[in-house]
Design a protein around this motif. Structure first.
Motif, PDB file in Angstrom:
ATOM      1  N   GLU A   5       0.804  -1.212   0.000  1.00 12.63           N
ATOM      2  CA  GLU A   5       0.000   0.000   0.000  1.00 12.63           C
ATOM      3  C   GLU A   5       0.841   1.269   0.000  1.00 12.63           C
ATOM      4  N   ASP A   6       2.059   1.181   0.551  1.00 11.40           N
ATOM      5  CA  ASP A   6       2.928   2.359   0.618  1.00 11.40           C
ATOM      6  C   ASP A   6       3.867   2.473  -0.583  1.00 11.40           C
ATOM      7  N   SER A   7       3.692   1.600  -1.587  1.00 11.53           N
ATOM      8  CA  SER A   7       4.548   1.644  -2.779  1.00 11.53           C
ATOM      9  C   SER A   7       4.296   2.925  -3.561  1.00 11.53           C
ATOM     10  N   ARG A   8       5.348   3.410  -4.203  1.00 13.30           N
ATOM     11  CA  ARG A   8       5.262   4.667  -4.950  1.00 13.30           C
ATOM     12  C   ARG A   8       5.901   4.510  -6.331  1.00 13.30           C
ATOM     13  N   ILE A   9       5.513   5.410  -7.210  1.00 17.41           N
ATOM     14  CA  ILE A   9       6.173   5.549  -8.499  1.00 17.41           C
ATOM     15  C   ILE A   9       6.928   6.869  -8.424  1.00 17.41           C
ATOM     16  N   TRP A  10       8.241   6.820  -8.647  1.00 16.39           N
ATOM     17  CA  TRP A  10       9.089   7.994  -8.474  1.00 16.39           C
ATOM     18  C   TRP A  10       9.462   8.610  -9.817  1.00 16.39           C
ATOM     19  N   ASN A  11       9.768   9.904  -9.788  1.00 16.66           N
ATOM     20  CA  ASN A  11      10.367  10.572 -10.933  1.00 16.66           C
ATOM     21  C   ASN A  11      11.838  10.139 -10.942  1.00 16.66           C
ATOM     22  N   THR A  12      12.224   9.380 -11.938  1.00 21.20           N
ATOM     23  CA  THR A  12      13.561   8.786 -11.971  1.00 21.20           C
ATOM     24  C   THR A  12      14.542   9.557 -12.860  1.00 21.20           C
ATOM     25  N   PHE A  13      14.246  10.813 -13.138  1.00 20.80           N
ATOM     26  CA  PHE A  13      15.120  11.593 -14.008  1.00 20.80           C
ATOM     27  C   PHE A  13      16.556  11.637 -13.476  1.00 20.80           C
ATOM     28  N   ASP A  14      16.719  11.925 -12.191  1.00 21.80           N
ATOM     29  CA  ASP A  14      18.076  11.986 -11.630  1.00 21.80           C
ATOM     30  C   ASP A  14      18.748  10.618 -11.655  1.00 21.80           C
ATOM     31  N   ALA A  15      17.989   9.559 -11.435  1.00 20.16           N
ATOM     32  CA  ALA A  15      18.547   8.209 -11.536  1.00 20.16           C
ATOM     33  C   ALA A  15      19.039   7.949 -12.964  1.00 20.16           C
ATOM     34  N   GLU A  29      29.605  -0.904 -15.502  1.00 19.57           N
ATOM     35  CA  GLU A  29      29.306   0.038 -14.423  1.00 19.57           C
ATOM     36  C   GLU A  29      27.843   0.485 -14.482  1.00 19.57           C
ATOM     37  N   GLN A  30      27.374   0.709 -15.694  1.00 18.70           N
ATOM     38  CA  GLN A  30      25.981   1.127 -15.848  1.00 18.70           C
ATOM     39  C   GLN A  30      25.036   0.013 -15.389  1.00 18.70           C
ATOM     40  N   ARG A  31      25.344  -1.204 -15.757  1.00 18.62           N
ATOM     41  CA  ARG A  31      24.513  -2.340 -15.344  1.00 18.62           C
ATOM     42  C   ARG A  31      24.537  -2.507 -13.818  1.00 18.62           C
ATOM     43  N   ALA A  32      25.704  -2.375 -13.224  1.00 16.89           N
ATOM     44  CA  ALA A  32      25.822  -2.500 -11.766  1.00 16.89           C
ATOM     45  C   ALA A  32      24.990  -1.431 -11.070  1.00 16.89           C
ATOM     46  N   LEU A  33      25.005  -0.211 -11.601  1.00 14.56           N
ATOM     47  CA  LEU A  33      24.211   0.861 -11.004  1.00 14.56           C
ATOM     48  C   LEU A  33      22.722   0.572 -11.174  1.00 14.56           C
ATOM     49  N   LYS A  34      22.332   0.107 -12.339  1.00 17.34           N
ATOM     50  CA  LYS A  34      20.924  -0.218 -12.568  1.00 17.34           C
ATOM     51  C   LYS A  34      20.457  -1.265 -11.555  1.00 17.34           C
ATOM     52  N   GLU A  35      21.274  -2.281 -11.333  1.00 17.95           N
ATOM     53  CA  GLU A  35      20.919  -3.315 -10.363  1.00 17.95           C
ATOM     54  C   GLU A  35      20.847  -2.747  -8.947  1.00 17.95           C
ATOM     55  N   ALA A  36      21.775  -1.861  -8.588  1.00 16.88           N
ATOM     56  CA  ALA A  36      21.757  -1.242  -7.261  1.00 16.88           C
ATOM     57  C   ALA A  36      20.508  -0.374  -7.080  1.00 16.88           C
ATOM     58  N   LEU A  37      20.092   0.306  -8.133  1.00 15.05           N
ATOM     59  CA  LEU A  37      18.874   1.111  -8.069  1.00 15.05           C
ATOM     60  C   LEU A  37      17.641   0.223  -7.901  1.00 15.05           C
ATOM     61  N   PHE A  38      17.615  -0.912  -8.595  1.00 18.11           N
ATOM     62  CA  PHE A  38      16.507  -1.859  -8.439  1.00 18.11           C
ATOM     63  C   PHE A  38      16.441  -2.372  -7.003  1.00 18.11           C
ATOM     64  N   VAL A  39      17.590  -2.695  -6.427  1.00 18.16           N
ATOM     65  CA  VAL A  39      17.618  -3.163  -5.037  1.00 18.16           C
ATOM     66  C   VAL A  39      17.096  -2.072  -4.108  1.00 18.16           C
ATOM     67  N   ALA A  40      17.580  -0.853  -4.306  1.00  6.13           N
ATOM     68  CA  ALA A  40      17.139   0.259  -3.452  1.00  6.13           C
ATOM     69  C   ALA A  40      15.622   0.430  -3.525  1.00  6.13           C
ATOM     70  N   HIS A  41      15.077   0.360  -4.714  1.00  5.74           N
ATOM     71  CA  HIS A  41      13.639   0.588  -4.887  1.00  5.74           C
ATOM     72  C   HIS A  41      12.801  -0.632  -4.523  1.00  5.74           C
ATOM     73  N   PHE A  42      13.054  -1.745  -5.204  1.00  4.77           N
ATOM     74  CA  PHE A  42      12.176  -2.898  -5.080  1.00  4.77           C
ATOM     75  C   PHE A  42      12.406  -3.727  -3.818  1.00  4.77           C
ATOM     76  N   LEU A  48      13.654   6.885  -4.614  1.00  4.33           N
ATOM     77  CA  LEU A  48      14.585   7.171  -5.712  1.00  4.33           C
ATOM     78  C   LEU A  48      14.638   8.634  -6.119  1.00  4.33           C
ATOM     79  N   THR A  49      13.941   9.492  -5.401  1.00  5.24           N
ATOM     80  CA  THR A  49      14.063  10.935  -5.631  1.00  5.24           C
ATOM     81  C   THR A  49      15.044  11.556  -4.649  1.00  5.24           C
TER      82      THR A  49
END
Length: 126
Positions: A5-15, A29-42, A48-49
């Protein structure tokens, strides 16, 4: 995946700006960052803002956290990210998932395997 219920959709422009920066270093490096962002969010449910969350993800991906903070503090890579977004919008992509095959064909949205099979057959006969 941590969704509720507390899930959000973020503006990911800065990401995306950070992802562009990571891509200038290398695809790995780009793939590693993408995976780290997925972990942070999901997985962690982090915002992610938040520049700190983004910088933490960069560090978790093995990137220079200080440089990530600099990218976020400035408008670095904004024009490049906007140009890439405009390109994909001009090709009919307005959301994810979207699969582009050989730069010519678009399969948009979460589709069952039968849709992919039919599309690939049409592409093979084109």
């Amino acid at each position: 995946m941590r969704m509720g219920e507390d899930s959000r959709i973020w503006n990911t422009f800065d990401a995306h700006r950070l992802l562009h920066w990571a891509g200038t270093i290398g695809a790995g490096e780009q793939r590693a960052l993408k995976e780290a962002l997925f972990v942070a969010h999901f997985t962690e449910g982090r915002r992610l803002t938040d520049a700190e969350v983004l910088a933490d993800a960069a560090a978790a991906a093995g990137l220079d956290r200080g440089r990530a903070v600099e990218v976020l503090a400035d408008d670095l890579y904004a024009a490049e990210v906007r140009a890439e977004a405009a390109l994909w919008l001009s090709r009919g992509i307005t959301g994810v998932p979207a699969v582009v095959v050989e730069g010519k064909w678009l399969i948009s949205g979460g589709q069952p395997a039968s849709v992919f099979e039919e599309a690939l057959r049409k592409m093979a006969n084109a």
